[in-house]
Every structure is written in C-alpha cells, then in structure tokens.
Design a protein around this motif. Sequence first.
Motif, mmCIF file in Angstrom:
data_model
loop_
_atom_site.group_PDB
_atom_site.id
_atom_site.type_symbol
_atom_site.label_atom_id
_atom_site.label_comp_id
_atom_site.label_asym_id
_atom_site.label_seq_id
_atom_site.Cartn_x
_atom_site.Cartn_y
_atom_site.Cartn_z
ATOM 1 N N PHE A 8 -6.594 4.024 -2.823
ATOM 2 C CA PHE A 8 -6.068 3.119 -1.816
ATOM 3 C C PHE A 8 -4.614 2.765 -2.118
ATOM 4 C CE2 PHE A 8 -10.562 2.461 -2.561
ATOM 5 C CZ PHE A 8 -11.113 2.538 -1.290
ATOM 6 N N ASP A 9 -3.741 2.986 -1.169
ATOM 7 C CA ASP A 9 -2.350 2.548 -1.289
ATOM 8 C C ASP A 9 -2.285 1.101 -0.815
ATOM 9 O OD1 ASP A 9 -1.380 5.015 -2.175
ATOM 10 O OD2 ASP A 9 -1.002 5.735 -0.143
ATOM 11 N N CYS A 10 -1.709 0.230 -1.638
ATOM 12 C CA CYS A 10 -1.651 -1.196 -1.325
ATOM 13 C C CYS A 10 -0.275 -1.744 -1.676
ATOM 14 C CB CYS A 10 -2.694 -1.961 -2.136
ATOM 15 S SG CYS A 10 -4.391 -1.412 -1.893
ATOM 16 N N LYS A 11 -0.013 -2.941 -1.196
ATOM 17 C CA LYS A 11 1.228 -3.643 -1.532
ATOM 18 C C LYS A 11 0.883 -5.016 -2.078
ATOM 19 C CE LYS A 11 4.173 -1.222 1.599
ATOM 20 N NZ LYS A 11 5.440 -1.187 2.200
ATOM 21 N N GLU A 108 4.442 -1.727 -4.700
ATOM 22 C CA GLU A 108 3.564 -0.700 -4.136
ATOM 23 C C GLU A 108 2.661 -0.174 -5.239
ATOM 24 O OE1 GLU A 108 5.341 2.386 -1.812
ATOM 25 O OE2 GLU A 108 6.798 1.006 -0.926
ATOM 26 N N VAL A 109 1.354 -0.258 -5.000
ATOM 27 C CA VAL A 109 0.386 0.167 -6.002
ATOM 28 C C VAL A 109 -0.634 1.124 -5.391
ATOM 29 C CG1 VAL A 109 0.593 -1.966 -7.341
ATOM 30 C CG2 VAL A 109 -1.200 -1.765 -5.628
ATOM 31 N N VAL A 110 -1.296 1.838 -6.279
ATOM 32 C CA VAL A 110 -2.433 2.667 -5.900
ATOM 33 C C VAL A 110 -3.634 2.148 -6.667
ATOM 34 C CG1 VAL A 110 -3.444 4.983 -5.961
ATOM 35 C CG2 VAL A 110 -1.015 4.707 -5.459
ATOM 36 N N LEU A 111 -4.709 1.901 -5.948
ATOM 37 C CA LEU A 111 -5.994 1.580 -6.562
ATOM 38 C C LEU A 111 -6.776 2.886 -6.587
ATOM 39 C CD1 LEU A 111 -6.938 -1.725 -4.701
ATOM 40 C CD2 LEU A 111 -5.688 -1.453 -6.847
ATOM 41 N N TRP A 121 -2.228 1.408 -10.506
ATOM 42 C CA TRP A 121 -1.014 2.112 -10.910
ATOM 43 C C TRP A 121 0.154 1.726 -10.017
ATOM 44 C CZ3 TRP A 121 -0.519 5.708 -14.849
ATOM 45 C CH2 TRP A 121 -1.711 6.170 -15.429
ATOM 46 N N ASP A 122 1.329 1.677 -10.580
ATOM 47 C CA ASP A 122 2.532 1.663 -9.767
ATOM 48 C C ASP A 122 2.511 2.970 -8.974
ATOM 49 O OD1 ASP A 122 5.416 0.643 -9.247
ATOM 50 O OD2 ASP A 122 5.638 2.770 -9.787
#
Length: 155
Positions: A8-11, A108-111, A121-122
Amino acid sequence: MIQLLGEFDCKLDAKGRLSVPSSLKKQLPDVERDGLVINRGFEKHLVIYPKRVWEQIVADLSSLNPYEKKNRDFIRFFTRGATDLSLDAAGRILLPRALTDFAGIGNEVVLACQLDKIEVWDKQAYDGLFDDEPENFANLAEEVMGNKARGAHGA
C-alpha cells in the motif's frame, strides 16, 4: 495464524499520522481492540506487528538465556524503540518521530505486508530495494527454499 497480504502506498500527514488503508484494516479485525506494536526493522525500515504476534515474539525472546551476552545484546537491539500503537477515531496511527527518523521515512511510505507483519518503508528506499533484485530470482528461490519438501504451492 495471521497472514497479511498487499502493498500500500500511503502518505503521512504533517503530524506523522498514517491512515491505515481500509483493505488492510479488514485483515486486522482485532486491531481496534488489541492494538499494534511498531519497532525498528533489521534494515532501514519499521515493522508493525499485530499485538498477538508481538506477544509471541516477546515469549520467544523471554526463552533466551539472559546469562549469555549475545542474547542480551540481541534483545536490547531488537526491542529498542518498540512502541504500542492504536488507531484514532479517524483510523490513523501516529508513527513515533524517533522511529521515522531512524528509518529515514519522509511523507510517502509503502506498507508492505510480510506474512504476519507490516513493513513500513520510505517509498524511495522501498523502490530502491528492487533495483537490486537478484539477476536470477529462480536461483535465489532454489537456494532459499530448495531444501523444503515440495508442497502444493510450488510454482
């Protein structure tokens, strides 16, 4: 046993809060009651554990012989920064600043779900991981999994 799936791309918002995607929250039905634990990962990332999973890890750590220095060192390094998390009314979790600084996490992170845990992760660092993907992933799979008995899920 918990088995989490997805990427999942998240902010993060200005306060460092992360909105947990609804499809991920559905995979964690007890999260609002039980909570989560976040900790440093082995690489420059963070790991979120469902509370039940963290409790099993703590039980495993508790079984180590505390009279051996390497065990004490491992426990200290592994649990350093471990923090309870809970969802707020809007379904967000606040990522501790010390941990996001450790992992170099921007907004901006990735779950990335990994079996029973969620790596945080960044986004740039996560994307960079796959720049170093092994040239022949099949060879890596054989090296890592080749000694396992062939199951029904072989590719």
